[in-house]
Design a protein around this motif. Structure first.
Motif, PDB file in Angstrom:
ATOM      1  N   ASP A  49       6.470 -13.358   5.752  1.00 55.88           N
ATOM      2  CA  ASP A  49       7.366 -13.494   6.892  1.00 55.88           C
ATOM      3  C   ASP A  49       7.838 -12.162   7.459  1.00 55.88           C
ATOM      4  N   ARG A  50       7.345 -11.053   6.919  1.00 57.98           N
ATOM      5  CA  ARG A  50       7.791  -9.762   7.455  1.00 57.98           C
ATOM      6  C   ARG A  50       6.913  -8.633   6.930  1.00 57.98           C
ATOM      7  N   VAL A  51       7.091  -7.482   7.549  1.00 55.57           N
ATOM      8  CA  VAL A  51       6.437  -6.253   7.084  1.00 55.57           C
ATOM      9  C   VAL A  51       7.540  -5.240   6.809  1.00 55.57           C
ATOM     10  N   ASP A  52       7.495  -4.624   5.625  1.00 53.78           N
ATOM     11  CA  ASP A  52       8.474  -3.595   5.254  1.00 53.78           C
ATOM     12  C   ASP A  52       7.811  -2.222   5.292  1.00 53.78           C
ATOM     13  N   LEU A  53       8.541  -1.247   5.800  1.00 58.63           N
ATOM     14  CA  LEU A  53       8.123   0.157   5.724  1.00 58.63           C
ATOM     15  C   LEU A  53       9.194   0.882   4.928  1.00 58.63           C
ATOM     16  N   GLU A  54       8.801   1.526   3.845  1.00 57.33           N
ATOM     17  CA  GLU A  54       9.761   2.296   3.040  1.00 57.33           C
ATOM     18  C   GLU A  54       9.290   3.735   2.961  1.00 57.33           C
ATOM     19  N   ILE A  55      10.237   4.651   3.120  1.00 51.90           N
ATOM     20  CA  ILE A  55       9.914   6.076   3.046  1.00 51.90           C
ATOM     21  C   ILE A  55      10.780   6.681   1.953  1.00 51.90           C
ATOM     22  N   PHE A  56      10.140   7.349   0.995  1.00 54.87           N
ATOM     23  CA  PHE A  56      10.831   8.028  -0.098  1.00 54.87           C
ATOM     24  C   PHE A  56      10.538   9.517   0.023  1.00 54.87           C
ATOM     25  N   ASP A  57      11.570  10.332   0.210  1.00 47.54           N
ATOM     26  CA  ASP A  57      11.320  11.772   0.271  1.00 47.54           C
ATOM     27  C   ASP A  57      12.421  12.520  -0.475  1.00 47.54           C
ATOM     28  N   ILE A 111      -2.773   9.286   9.535  1.00 49.95           N
ATOM     29  CA  ILE A 111      -3.332   8.607   8.359  1.00 49.95           C
ATOM     30  C   ILE A 111      -2.579   7.300   8.111  1.00 49.95           C
ATOM     31  N   VAL A 112      -1.272   7.381   8.075  1.00 51.11           N
ATOM     32  CA  VAL A 112      -0.482   6.182   7.770  1.00 51.11           C
ATOM     33  C   VAL A 112      -0.522   5.198   8.943  1.00 51.11           C
ATOM     34  N   ARG A 113      -0.610   5.730  10.166  1.00 49.82           N
ATOM     35  CA  ARG A 113      -0.754   4.873  11.355  1.00 49.82           C
ATOM     36  C   ARG A 113      -2.047   4.054  11.275  1.00 49.82           C
ATOM     37  N   ASP A 114      -3.130   4.696  10.875  1.00 46.85           N
ATOM     38  CA  ASP A 114      -4.404   3.987  10.795  1.00 46.85           C
ATOM     39  C   ASP A 114      -4.403   2.943   9.681  1.00 46.85           C
ATOM     40  N   ILE A 115      -3.704   3.241   8.586  1.00 48.22           N
ATOM     41  CA  ILE A 115      -3.618   2.253   7.503  1.00 48.22           C
ATOM     42  C   ILE A 115      -2.827   1.037   7.965  1.00 48.22           C
ATOM     43  N   LEU A 116      -1.747   1.262   8.731  1.00 46.94           N
ATOM     44  CA  LEU A 116      -0.990   0.121   9.267  1.00 46.94           C
ATOM     45  C   LEU A 116      -1.859  -0.701  10.221  1.00 46.94           C
ATOM     46  N   ASP A 117      -2.648  -0.038  11.036  1.00 44.56           N
ATOM     47  CA  ASP A 117      -3.586  -0.750  11.923  1.00 44.56           C
ATOM     48  C   ASP A 117      -4.555  -1.607  11.111  1.00 44.56           C
ATOM     49  N   SER A 118      -5.070  -1.027  10.056  1.00 46.50           N
ATOM     50  CA  SER A 118      -6.039  -1.719   9.220  1.00 46.50           C
ATOM     51  C   SER A 118      -5.407  -2.951   8.562  1.00 46.50           C
ATOM     52  N   GLU A 151       5.178  16.723  -0.084  1.00 47.22           N
ATOM     53  CA  GLU A 151       4.608  15.386   0.064  1.00 47.22           C
ATOM     54  C   GLU A 151       5.713  14.358  -0.072  1.00 47.22           C
ATOM     55  N   PHE A 152       5.536  13.258   0.588  1.00 43.59           N
ATOM     56  CA  PHE A 152       6.457  12.138   0.407  1.00 43.59           C
ATOM     57  C   PHE A 152       5.668  10.836   0.474  1.00 43.59           C
ATOM     58  N   LEU A 153       6.352   9.756   0.160  1.00 41.54           N
ATOM     59  CA  LEU A 153       5.654   8.477   0.007  1.00 41.54           C
ATOM     60  C   LEU A 153       6.049   7.504   1.121  1.00 41.54           C
ATOM     61  N   VAL A 154       5.054   6.877   1.714  1.00 45.81           N
ATOM     62  CA  VAL A 154       5.295   5.779   2.650  1.00 45.81           C
ATOM     63  C   VAL A 154       4.691   4.522   2.026  1.00 45.81           C
ATOM     64  N   ARG A 155       5.503   3.522   1.855  1.00 42.08           N
ATOM     65  CA  ARG A 155       5.014   2.257   1.282  1.00 42.08           C
ATOM     66  C   ARG A 155       5.067   1.182   2.369  1.00 42.08           C
ATOM     67  N   ILE A 156       3.933   0.555   2.606  1.00 39.78           N
ATOM     68  CA  ILE A 156       3.862  -0.551   3.573  1.00 39.78           C
ATOM     69  C   ILE A 156       3.667  -1.831   2.772  1.00 39.78           C
ATOM     70  N   VAL A 159       0.863  -1.189   0.000  1.00 38.64           N
ATOM     71  CA  VAL A 159       0.000   0.000   0.000  1.00 38.64           C
ATOM     72  C   VAL A 159       0.892   1.229   0.000  1.00 38.64           C
ATOM     73  N   ASP A 160       0.629   2.139  -0.923  1.00 37.40           N
ATOM     74  CA  ASP A 160       1.360   3.410  -0.979  1.00 37.40           C
ATOM     75  C   ASP A 160       0.509   4.512  -0.365  1.00 37.40           C
ATOM     76  N   VAL A 161       1.114   5.291   0.517  1.00 36.22           N
ATOM     77  CA  VAL A 161       0.392   6.378   1.183  1.00 36.22           C
ATOM     78  C   VAL A 161       1.143   7.685   0.933  1.00 36.22           C
ATOM     79  N   ARG A 162       0.458   8.674   0.383  1.00 38.21           N
ATOM     80  CA  ARG A 162       1.064   9.999   0.212  1.00 38.21           C
ATOM     81  C   ARG A 162       0.887  10.769   1.515  1.00 38.21           C
TER      82      ARG A 162
END
Lengths: 145, 121
Positions: free
Chosen positions: A73-81, A18-25, A63-68, A5-8
């Motif tokens: 076997d894992r969860v990746d968090l990537e931040i592009f700014d 916003i991104v915290r709630d998406i991770l919860d979801s 704006e920047f991008l957070v990709r979850i 999931v990509d989040v702006r």
């Protein structure tokens, strides 16, 4: 199964919610264990708040991008700014800043990230910061809707 | 229970601030503002109960550190209690267990902060 999931996100602290709630979801959908979710949420807050606070100082909106990415076997968090270059891996421990000098940004938060996740890396690519955090955990299959 | 909640109660001379939910960059300033307001208003013993906190981030730690320094300046007692498993681990990761006055339970903290309070009717 890989689900990304990509989040702006704007450089506004309230956008962290916003991104915290998406991770919860995603955690509910893919049965991410609670302990791993908590560690990911703390690490996410640390890394995203650092970008918001320190990547730009022109007072403008960015704006920047957070990709979850949820993997079996894992969860990746990537931040592009595209803010100024800052390698969090070189940030000193908060207790070891030279006397008389202001702590560099994120010292405590970065120390915590290193403890919370299993992989933490940084690259500067084409004028953009790319920060990656990975948490190893057993992830379930998506709930059928 | 995720949203931050700040509830204030009193045990004699001790002002108890019960925090619950998660404390992160989006709401840590609310915690800092409430604690510094209490200290500025003349409270001399403040106990922050973290038993219902799900997690906190470095922004929350900074808020608690600001409150600790403010309490020092005002000669007030400032203590934390009831750190749950993951919350305690986060304090440990930040190297902060030794930085704050931390009590295992509210009862233990009240004995330290205001023994006479417990004997009051």
């Amino acid at each position: 199964m890989i689900h990304a999931v990509d989040v702006r996100v704007r450089n506004d602290v309230s956008d962290i919610g916003i991104v915290r709630d998406i991770l919860d979801s995603l955690a509910r959908e893919f049965h991410i264990p609670l302990e791993a979710l908590t560690q990911l949420q703390v690490a996410l807050d640390e890394v995203v708040s650092n970008v918001i606070k320190y990547s730009w100082d022109d007072g403008e909106q960015h704006e920047f991008l957070v990709r979850i990415t949820v993997r079996p076997d894992r969860v990746d968090l990537e931040i592009f700014d595209d803010g100024r270059e800052f390698d969090p891996m070189t940030a000193p421990s908060p207790n070891h800043a030279p006397e008389g000098q202001r702590h560099r940004p994120g010292g405590l938060g970065i120390r915590m990230i290193k403890e919370l996740v299993d992989h933490f890396s940084y690259e500067r690519i084409d004028g953009r910061n790319h920060t990656t955090l990975s948490k190893t955990c057993k992830v379930g299959t998506a709930i059928q809707k | 229970m995720n949203a931050l909640s700040i509830v204030q109660t009193r045990a004699g001379d001790v002002c108890i601030v019960t925090l619950s939910g998660r404390i992160d960059s989006t709401n840590a300033n609310d915690v800092k503002d409430e604690l510094t307001r209490l200290i500025s208003s003349g409270e001399k013993s403040i106990l922050v109960d973290l038993g219902a906190v799900r997690y906190l981030t470095s922004a929350a730690f900074r808020a608690l550190l600001v409150a600790t320094h403010e309490a020092d300046h005002q000669a007030a007692n400032f203590a934390l209690c009831s750190l749950g498993g993951q919350v305690r681990e986060l304090f440990e990761m930040g190297g902060l267990l030794e930085v704050f006055a931390i009590h295992n339970s509210r009862e233990e903290a009240l004995k330290q902060l205001g023994g006479s309070v417990l004997r009051a009717p």
